[in-house]
Write a protein that holds these residues in place. Structure first.
Motif, short mmCIF file in Angstrom:
data_model
loop_
_atom_site.label_atom_id
_atom_site.label_comp_id
_atom_site.label_asym_id
_atom_site.label_seq_id
_atom_site.Cartn_x
_atom_site.Cartn_y
_atom_site.Cartn_z
N GLY A 76 0.96 -1.17 -0.04
CA GLY A 76 -0.09 0.02 0.02
C GLY A 76 0.65 1.29 -0.06
O GLY A 76 0.65 2.20 -0.95
N PRO A 77 1.89 1.56 1.00
CA PRO A 77 2.62 2.44 0.62
C PRO A 77 3.23 2.78 -0.35
O PRO A 77 3.54 3.68 -0.75
CB PRO A 77 3.65 2.40 1.94
CG PRO A 77 2.66 1.50 2.90
CD PRO A 77 2.04 0.53 2.10
N ASN A 78 3.88 1.74 -1.06
CA ASN A 78 4.61 1.57 -2.17
C ASN A 78 3.70 2.43 -3.40
O ASN A 78 3.97 2.95 -4.41
CB ASN A 78 4.97 0.40 -2.72
CG ASN A 78 5.94 0.52 -3.81
OD1 ASN A 78 6.87 1.30 -3.96
ND2 ASN A 78 5.76 -0.48 -5.09
N LEU A 79 2.28 1.77 -3.17
CA LEU A 79 1.40 2.37 -4.18
C LEU A 79 1.40 4.04 -4.30
O LEU A 79 1.24 4.63 -5.19
CB LEU A 79 -0.04 1.89 -4.18
CG LEU A 79 -0.09 0.45 -4.62
CD1 LEU A 79 -1.62 -0.15 -4.19
CD2 LEU A 79 -0.12 0.21 -6.25
N ASP A 80 1.28 4.65 -2.92
CA ASP A 80 1.10 5.99 -2.69
C ASP A 80 2.42 6.66 -3.19
O ASP A 80 2.20 7.69 -3.73
CB ASP A 80 0.92 6.08 -1.16
CG ASP A 80 -0.20 5.51 -0.61
OD1 ASP A 80 -1.38 5.43 -1.22
OD2 ASP A 80 -0.31 5.16 0.60
N ILE A 122 -5.50 -6.91 -1.59
CA ILE A 122 -6.98 -6.83 -1.98
C ILE A 122 -7.55 -5.50 -1.19
O ILE A 122 -8.07 -4.67 -1.73
CB ILE A 122 -8.05 -7.87 -1.55
CG1 ILE A 122 -7.75 -9.20 -2.60
CG2 ILE A 122 -9.42 -7.59 -1.55
CD1 ILE A 122 -8.48 -10.33 -2.20
N ASN A 123 -7.29 -5.65 0.01
CA ASN A 123 -7.59 -4.66 0.78
C ASN A 123 -7.17 -3.14 0.60
O ASN A 123 -7.64 -2.00 0.62
CB ASN A 123 -7.37 -4.71 2.43
CG ASN A 123 -8.43 -5.98 2.85
OD1 ASN A 123 -9.68 -6.01 2.48
ND2 ASN A 123 -7.93 -6.57 3.85
N ASP A 124 -5.73 -3.39 0.11
CA ASP A 124 -4.94 -1.90 -0.09
C ASP A 124 -5.32 -1.48 -1.52
O ASP A 124 -5.26 -0.15 -1.61
CB ASP A 124 -3.40 -2.16 -0.12
CG ASP A 124 -2.70 -2.15 1.40
OD1 ASP A 124 -3.59 -1.78 2.19
OD2 ASP A 124 -1.71 -2.68 1.49
N ILE A 125 -5.78 -2.50 -2.29
CA ILE A 125 -6.28 -2.03 -3.81
C ILE A 125 -7.52 -1.47 -3.53
O ILE A 125 -7.90 -0.06 -4.16
CB ILE A 125 -6.19 -3.27 -4.65
CG1 ILE A 125 -5.10 -3.66 -5.10
CG2 ILE A 125 -7.27 -2.77 -6.10
CD1 ILE A 125 -4.75 -4.96 -5.51
N LEU A 126 -8.39 -1.85 -2.73
CA LEU A 126 -9.86 -1.31 -2.71
C LEU A 126 -9.96 0.11 -1.97
O LEU A 126 -10.79 0.95 -2.36
CB LEU A 126 -10.77 -2.44 -1.97
CG LEU A 126 -11.01 -3.58 -2.79
CD1 LEU A 126 -11.89 -4.59 -1.72
CD2 LEU A 126 -11.82 -3.39 -3.94
#
Length: 883
Positions: A495-499, A546-550
């Motif tokens: 998740g942090p990497n997506l950000d 899944i949770n980080d994507i949503l």
């Protein structure tokens, strides 16, 4: 800023009717096949094998223990009987796919060729004898060719005519696309909205009749139940051998039924060439039409028909267990059904165009797609490579243009992964510039050929590398293949990497085009860790992703890697030659990760007992964890008729601690959704193994893995292999010894993932205890069969020609291990003398030693290991009571 791309698309269908229109005749049956490994030519071949198409010559040699697989020439031939009435027709051979260099001969004379293994091609058939003696000969070569993509990849490059072949019989006047093998009819949509859509048909046809033809080109548009909406037509005069491009006036649909995954409504069209004077229909292409509009926004994600819409799904490779890539259409369609069943609304067709049956199913079932050409890992800086890529790109677009499911054309995947010229910075810069130049050419070509869809590249996690190379600026969309918690880092880093990526490239729509972790459904762990390949680690990984994507609107879509396991011949792993990241196995059996996605994304009421693929379980204690997946708010669990009460469903999972009984256990999960009762049932056969033999359990056998923290289930033998434990009085376990671990690697904390020759049960041999003193089992009196399993994982200083796998068979610092020689005693009797595994059997080779022993006292079974040189090892142990 949003760019809306309105669109209506058509499906290809070679269907004729009573007026003897275009025929598509399957010629898949009764071919002769032979390899030509020595390049001596077809005339040198004396032995032929009878095969039917689709066919590959690599269905089995890619899965054996010998490194490599046949990449070379294969010849196919077939005698065809051509109808005399067809002498006045135009005929083509239509190949849906042959990998990867193909030459086609008719009666010994070359009539055409094609480069590239994943797009269709047509060969005109113009010199037939029509006397029953016509023979087609096809030379196919899947060799490595620096001028043809893909050059490398984490998948197997199966050879052969692996898709369908047809004989097309057409009128002398017919729709045509000789260069790119489409059907010659294309449709675009303009001004699509919820109120109106305008349909425009264009294409190409040719007149091969020997006179000037006065023709009418007409398209009829109707609803899916046959009601006429409108038609468009134009008149054309065509000279002999004149190829003519046409575009018809628009047809307007008022308040169209918009195509979407939830309502994949398809209109029907029929496009015809009609002889203007006689009214005779000369050619006809029937299609289905889907209307929709869509857009991508860098901050808000994806929009379909004006509404925000998260794209969720998986990527797909086309091979199947025991078949290679020669897979019949019904199995390919079933993959799309499985994706839809799990709640997916998107299929990334990767890493190459696939069978028309796949996209037909996506259109019909409602699955959005991207399609890409196979530029994977690296490029060749040659004009031939560039030209072949451009040809593939246009073939892909033209052949798949008429599919409403397709919204993205892609052209590069992880192209910086195998970086060339690493030691020469100046030459490396030239290479990077040439990659960017090729990407820009493909981008421009794609937008010119089809401006109605988006373009995309998929990159691996080296974000700065792609930014510095200028590659993120070229396509309209950027896909990222991210594996935090697998190839590096922790799953929580995802998740942090997506950000960070979004902050670094805020103006570019972002998709997660790959993510996944290997899951071997035979492996289980109560203390799951990265790279153990266990089902439990895979579940934890996918839950986090899944949770980080949503929770991030800027993530337009995310596609698990992969829908199913797939062949990758160069891989070792716990299942050699298979990439195990699939949500389904190679033969399409669901893993628990598949059930997790279904609970999250399938809107239908759902409850599923986990471990459905693990209904043969065992442990030394009856209390065991069990998961239930559901999209209900709460679930009640029953075990052997007794309720364990209700639990709230958190993140679509309930976790239970179940007290199994020895033997068969009946499990039932019950939930209520909107007043409707749903339930799932399962039978789990549980085997309780003794922790203390004084428990008076009937003892039959035990299977033990050394140096392992995971269980292995052998589904063929119904055997359960438990991880070893330290010996305690009255129990069983090892005395001394340390788990084997590859030195200087962070890939895994114990064992190896190397291919162990001579077994299909590699996990039995991929872990071991090193330097153990003994093994004790305090079994009761009786006669026993004791089986010791060995495999040398480190090599020795004698066999210098062994093909070491430096990533896993020996330490990555390349230290040659010392020679290992040891004796083994069973109840003080020498049973193995001077065992030198590497010198006698080689490295990574399964070795089985079996003995019988009578226990006549209360001392049980005791193995002693005495090192002569180096440290003794043991990989696994079986003890079986004989009677």
């Amino acid at each position: 800023m949003k760019t809306y791309l309105p669109i209506i698309f058509l499906l290809l269908s070679f269907t004729g009717f009573a007026q003897d229109l275009r025929k598509s005749i399957s010629i898949n049956q009764n071919w002769s096949f032979a390899k030509d490994a020595d390049h001596k030519g077809i005339k040198s071949i004396s032995k032929w094998q009878q095969v039917n198409l689709p066919h590959t010559w690599n269905a089995f040699d890619t899965m054996d223990d010998e490194p490599g697989y046949y990449r070379g020439i294969g010849w196919y031939k077939k005698r065809i009987n051509l109808n005399q009435a067809w002498k006045t027709k135009s005929m083509y051979l239509y190949f849906e796919g042959a990998n990867q260099e193909t030459e086609v001969y008719l009666n010994g004379v070359k009539i055409g060729d094609h480069l590239g293994g994943y797009t269709a091609f047509t060969i005109p058939l113009r010199s037939a004898k029509f006397n029953g003696a016509d023979e087609i000969e096809v030379k196919v070569n899947n060799r490595h060719n620096e001028d043809i993509a893909p050059l490398t990849g984490d998948f197997t490059f199966f050879g052969g005519i692996y898709r369908n072949v047809s004989l097309l019989v057409l009128d002398q006047v017919h729709f045509v696309d000789d260069q790119y093998a489409s059907n010659g009819v294309f449709v675009r949509a303009e001004k699509v909205s919820k109120q109106q859509a305008s349909v425009v048909v264009n294409g190409n046809f040719i007149n091969r009749a020997n006179t000037v033809q006065q023709l009418t080109i007409a398209t009829l548009l109707s609803t899916n139940d046959g009601k006429k909406i409108g038609e468009a037509k134009m008149q054309v005069s065509a000279r002999l051998n004149q190829a003519i491009a046409f575009e018809l006036p628009e047809i307007v649909i008022s308040k169209p039924n918009l195509w979407s995954p939830s309502q994949p409504y398809l209109y029907n069209t029929t496009t015809r060439i009609i002889h203007t004077k006689t009214g005779k229909i000369l050619d006809e292409v029937k299609t289905s039409v889907g209307c929709r509009f869509f857009s991508f926004d860098a901050a808000k994600g994806f929009f379909l028909n004006g509404e925000p819409y998260k794209l969720i799904g998986a990527s797909r490779h086309q091979d199947f267990a025991g078949m290679g890539n020669a897979v019949p259409n019904h199995l390919q369609v079933n993959d799309v059904k499985l994706l839809k069943e799990m709640g997916g609304n998107f299929l990334r067709v990767a890493h190459y165009p696939q069978a028309q049956a796949v996209l037909d199913a996506c259109d019909r079932l409602g699955v959005l797609t991207s399609v890409e050409i196979p530029i994977v890992n690296e490029i060749t800086e040659s004009e031939a490579f560039s030209n072949n890529c451009k040809q593939m790109q246009v073939e892909m677009i033209k052949q798949n243009y008429n599919h409403p499911s397709v919204i993205i054309w892609a052209y590069m995947n992880e192209v910086l992964l195998k970086m060339r010229h690493q030691k020469d910075p100046n030459r490396k810069l030239i290479y990077l510039n040439n990659i960017a130049l090729l990407a820009q050419r493909l981008e421009d070509l794609t937008r010119a050929t089809d401006p109605t869809r988006y373009t995309m590249m998929s990159n691996h996690g080296d974000v700065n590398g792609y930014v510095n190379a200028g590659l993120v600026k070229i396509p309209q969309l950027v896909g990222w293949n991210l594996y935090q918690g697998w190839y590096g880092g922790k799953s929580e880093d995802f998740g942090p990497n997506l950000d960070k990526i979004h902050a670094q490239i805020p103006d570019k729509p972002l998709l997660v085009t790959e993510y996944g972790a290997d899951v071997d459904p035979r492996l289980h762990s109560s203390a799951a860790i990265r790279f153990d390949k266990s089902l439990e680690y895979g579940m934890l990984y996918h839950q986090i992703y899944i949770n980080d994507i949503l929770k991030r609107p800027f993530v337009a879509g995310a596609f698990a890697w992969n829908l199913s396991d797939f062949s990758s011949e160069t891989r070792s792993e716990t299942m050699p030659h298979v990439n195990n990241k699939g949500l389904l196995t190679l033969d399409r059996k669901p893993k628990n990760t598949f059930y997790l996605y279904k609970a999250y994304f399938n809107p239908k009421p759902y409850v599923k007992i986990g471990d459905g693929s693990w209904n043969w379980r065992g442990a030394t204690t009856l209390d065991q964890p069990l998961q239930v997946f559901s999209n209900a708010s709460e679930v009640t669990l029953f075990v052997n008729g007794k309720s364990l009460g209700k639990k709230d469903v958190l993140a679509h999972i309930t976790n239970w601690n179940v007290s199994f009984k020895h033997g068969k256990n009946e499990i039932k999960a019950v939930a209520w959704v909107n007043g409707v009762k749903i339930e799932d049932q399962s039978v789990i056969d549980f085997k309780l193994f003794p922790h203390q033999f004084k428990q008076h359990l009937p003892f039959h056998s035990i299977h033990i893995l050394m140096g392992s923290k995971r269980q292995f289930i052998d589904p063929k033998q119904h055997s359960i292999w438990l991880p070893s434990q330290l010996y305690e009085n009255g129990s069983w376990g090892n005395i001394g010894g340390e788990p084997f671990k590859v030195k200087s690697t962070s890939r895994q904390s114990y064992g190896t993932d190397s291919n162990i020759k001579g077994t299909a049960n590699d996990p039995i041999y991929q872990t071991q205890l090193v330097g153990l003193d003994g093994y004790q089992l305090d079994v009761p009196k009786g006669k026993y069969e004791v089986t010791l399993h060995f495999a040398e994982l480190m090599g020795n200083g004698i066999q210098s020609m062994l093909p070491y796998n430096l990533d896993s068979l020996i330490a990555v610092d390349k230290i040659i291990p010392e020679q290992r020689i040891f004796d083994v005693y069973l109840n003080d009797k020498l049973i193995i003398n001077d065992l030198n595994l590497a010198a006698t059997h080689g490295v990574a080779k399964s070795v089985v030693k079996k003995f019988e022993c009578l226990v006549a006292d209360d001392k049980g079974l005791k193995l002693l290991f005495k090192g002569i040189q180096g440290k003794p090892v043991l990989n696994a142990l079986e003890v079986k009571r004989i009677n």
